[in-house]
Design an enzyme around this catalytic site. Sequence first.
Site, PDB file in Angstrom:
ATOM      1  N   TYR A   1       0.834  -1.314   0.092  1.00  0.00           N
ATOM      2  CA  TYR A   1       0.027  -0.114   0.312  1.00  0.00           C
ATOM      3  C   TYR A   1       0.949   1.214  -0.009  1.00  0.00           C
ATOM      4  CZ  TYR A   1      -3.500   3.168   2.228  1.00  0.00           C
ATOM      5  OH  TYR A   1      -4.583   4.052   2.504  1.00  0.00           O
TER       6      TYR A   1
ATOM      7  N   LYS B   1      -1.671  -1.196  -3.900  1.00  0.00           N
ATOM      8  CA  LYS B   1      -2.743  -0.301  -3.719  1.00  0.00           C
ATOM      9  C   LYS B   1      -1.991   0.984  -3.656  1.00  0.00           C
ATOM     10  CE  LYS B   1      -5.943   2.520  -1.504  1.00  0.00           C
ATOM     11  NZ  LYS B   1      -6.208   3.103  -0.247  1.00  0.00           N
TER      12      LYS B   1
END
Lengths: 302, 302, 302, 302
Positions: D136, D164
């Site tokens: 992330y 992400k």
Amino acid sequence: MSQPLRGIIPPLVSPLRDRDSLDVAGLERLVEHLIQGGVSGLFVLGTTGEGPSLSYRLRRELVERACKQAAGRVPVLVGITDTAFTESVNLARFSADAGATHVVLAPPYYFPAAPPEMLEYVQDLVSEMPLPLFLYNMPGLTKVSFEIDLVRRALDMPGVCGVKDSSCDMIYFHRLLEVARQREDWSVLVGPEELTAEAVLLGGHGGINGGANLHPKLYVEMYQAAAAQDLKRTRELHAQVMQLAGAIYTVGRHKSAIIKGIKCGLSLLGICEDHMAEPFHRFRDAEREIIRERLVTLGLLR
Amino acid sequence: MSQPLRGIIPPLVSPLRDRDSLDVAGLERLVEHLIQGGVSGLFVLGTTGEGPSLSYRLRRELVERACKQAAGRVPVLVGITDTAFTESVNLARFSADAGATHVVLAPPYYFPAAPPEMLEYVQDLVSEMPLPLFLYNMPGLTKVSFEIDLVRRALDMPGVCGVKDSSCDMIYFHRLLEVARQREDWSVLVGPEELTAEAVLLGGHGGINGGANLHPKLYVEMYQAAAAQDLKRTRELHAQVMQLAGAIYTVGRHKSAIIKGIKCGLSLLGICEDHMAEPFHRFRDAEREIIRERLVTLGLLR
Amino acid sequence: MSQPLRGIIPPLVSPLRDRDSLDVAGLERLVEHLIQGGVSGLFVLGTTGEGPSLSYRLRRELVERACKQAAGRVPVLVGITDTAFTESVNLARFSADAGATHVVLAPPYYFPAAPPEMLEYVQDLVSEMPLPLFLYNMPGLTKVSFEIDLVRRALDMPGVCGVKDSSCDMIYFHRLLEVARQREDWSVLVGPEELTAEAVLLGGHGGINGGANLHPKLYVEMYQAAAAQDLKRTRELHAQVMQLAGAIYTVGRHKSAIIKGIKCGLSLLGICEDHMAEPFHRFRDAEREIIRERLVTLGLLR
Amino acid sequence: MSQPLRGIIPPLVSPLRDRDSLDVAGLERLVEHLIQGGVSGLFVLGTTGEGPSLSYRLRRELVERACKQAAGRVPVLVGITDTAFTESVNLARFSADAGATHVVLAPPYYFPAAPPEMLEYVQDLVSEMPLPLFLYNMPGLTKVSFEIDLVRRALDMPGVCGVKDSSCDMIYFHRLLEVARQREDWSVLVGPEELTAEAVLLGGHGGINGGANLHPKLYVEMYQAAAAQDLKRTRELHAQVMQLAGAIYTVGRHKSAIIKGIKCGLSLLGICEDHMAEPFHRFRDAEREIIRERLVTLGLLR
């Protein structure tokens, strides 16, 4: 020239022979290379053009010769960004006399102006301009952005004709498009070439992309595919642009690697010399050899 | 002039009548005010002087008139920082001809140079200088610092005579002092006036402090107390400097509040006009009234 | 313990045997080393203590054992900074039960709170505290500062007893001293050891200095000289502190070099192990050898 | 669950009744609202979920109840980002036991790790994971990025299943797609909803978009149009997403305005309470009234 700008407008490198002399023949070849590549305009004295690093004398010579060589075939935009208001006005007037069609203004880059100060600054400056003006958002180098509210106010300023955004912030870019929707005669152009595809797919009007110096046709075709909403073709050409940028801009270790890479490539292509304005210096032989190999891989050099 | 600089060297504000005209009488009064206040030199075209915001014509006029007014009574330092190498050289030569004694160079402030690029830049530039040169570390506005290693290399560059540090980073400042210990003819000066006391107590040579425009005597006395290692007196005067800075620099909301406050104060003291160069504008009446009250509280105005 | 803290309070490294186990004997030796060095308190779970990198279980074990070993001889301060309010409160209560005397709070370091949000946060948290609380200003790692206005408001919050400032911004520090002048029972302490001399010379109360782990006596003597306003001696000792910091903190290439250097040095001195908490790892042999040589040069190791 | 994730996976807000208690019924309604809206998964304890601001007890309760409510209908991703390695591992194990399907890891957010340190950290952590892990990228809050080179290395780490990216840097995103092209089982998802259209048009796999809490159907339809390469429809829906974000995220003055706006909206829609975890507080009545009006304008509330 009264139509809004659409398409690829390369930010020309400034071909130099040494610290303070223009590579005149190189500039002429570069202009021809770009116009033959199908570009929609020429932008001189931008960041890729090392504008702030050139002496005032040299800036004026470059404007004059670029306009002369373009000879009205395409619009010529001139970067007039300066820390001194009067010098921006002086260069704008000189550019108008030389035949340029637009001026381009980033925020003054020594003192960061707060939003209300910036608004007054733009209002005051626009009222002195002899040519239509693009706002040039470049916070990475000027420290501050033109806020969306300022751009909204600029809709009502006669003489402003659009924005060039080099912030790399696509949320900001989409907000620009929302604002500019009210002015069909504006152009909203994007800086980094890696973002031109999505910018145009979602409503932007073109790109001011450094890599177009090397391979104008590729960028023009990518723009055309995106403007025609041909998504498949846009993706193919975007992949090629990513490949070119990934190959040429990653040779040096410093941020200057992008401009050094483009100039080195142009020198290898026989278009112009690769002398850099201080505080930079051209690539040495080792880096030049890597650029050469990569141009071969990209099919730009045999 | 061959002695190293020691003491307070105010960075002169640039008195303006309007966008591009000097307040000549104001400049003359300012120079007299400062010399009578006991300063050790005058620094023109620095940050407080809004140097980068002035037209080249105006910069040269200011250098010429400041030198003329100083008339050899104190050294005159000229800021030659520019994004264009040739323009720095041009202004240095002009300054030497006009009677200036030193030049002051911050990094070019559009493109941030990486350390090896900066070293080459400084080497190349120093070799063109007609006057002794101070390195001016100002990363808040130029984005990059002169690294300590570069300063160490500068020990061997003929023509470099010291450093002015406006980084607000006292660890960096102490490292500068370690390096400069090898050169008794160097001066290591500090920018923000709130730090001059400790800078001098721990071995620094003085301050280039904006507030000295308003009240040169206070800063000169603080310097003298610190240089004499009179800690008690230094603390008293440091508290007064903190009070002046806290009163005058906090009126506006933006970073420009410091220069605006100093210029507004000088105008209220009858020394010079407070016109600001773009992108800034002078304080409006409300802020001016606050500055007036604070000058009264500080005992500088009745 | 009701007297305000004055002097050197080292931020203890956290001696580890591996990822999640304390080097208990090492911690005991470290506490003895510091108390024998004359320190005025012990600060556990600060930045140098890698507090945020330790599991909650380990943090509690460390608090408990440090308090036990200190055995009331000096105050024990515990860092309770956390991104989760409830966890800060939990650790504060645990620390009070374990015998700690103060807690230390930096801003929550995931979401940056705006000034009014921060004020509410501090007010809410202070009201839950079982021990006097220090505000710990550390913007380099928490992104935001405790603004001077907040500190001024904290003067009226029962339970706040001072500030530790690790911003490296001495202007901010002098503003803290102005504010704290109203509360004789407050302590205003400085973080980076390179700044302790000037901080104390100009009115500060001491230092929370990482290098004091290695050589507590040096830092204590420097504090005492500065507190006694012996400027000559302060300068000598400050030069030694600069030398130690310059030798030990510059071996690694990353920002983690400071903590790695201190832990490596303590391991070489036979005081505790140098295992680092993730995301860091201890120095490899090459760096360890350099640290060894420099400790010899500094006279700390034979 | 062995298929790669595609589509919209909302980062759930964490419904709270007060500082340390879950709004259980609100969470259940929220999960139903999202699943009925057609989302492809649920992401709990992300940034929008104020994950780092919740006590460990509350984080576990939330994971447990979200998994129970989801009941295998969609994947459940759990944010395990922590400054303490062991706590990330603990929460990952707890999540696997509770029925979660993936974990999501941003860099530890107190100490910024340098690239080689980050690589070791990820390698060490991945080897302890009981579930597939997403990297992330969130440099705005964690200070550092997962560099493209690290992501390239992660292609060979068993257990990593995608990235992400919430950097807002679409050049970085396109580089991620180039790297991930080698792994058809990876998912490359984008954070800010304003960028999901272009991300998917140019090859991305979906979005983890905060606004989907309020109006999941809109985001799912935009994803589907983009995945189907229906450019006209994508542009219409993108304009609606821009409108929603522009309306709801701009009410407060601080960066916290986004999460406050979403939670306030959900409260007005009757889905869950809008209590915020410290250091934030819910909107007061004035801001709530503005949100209400804007929801009406957007057609989400009558």
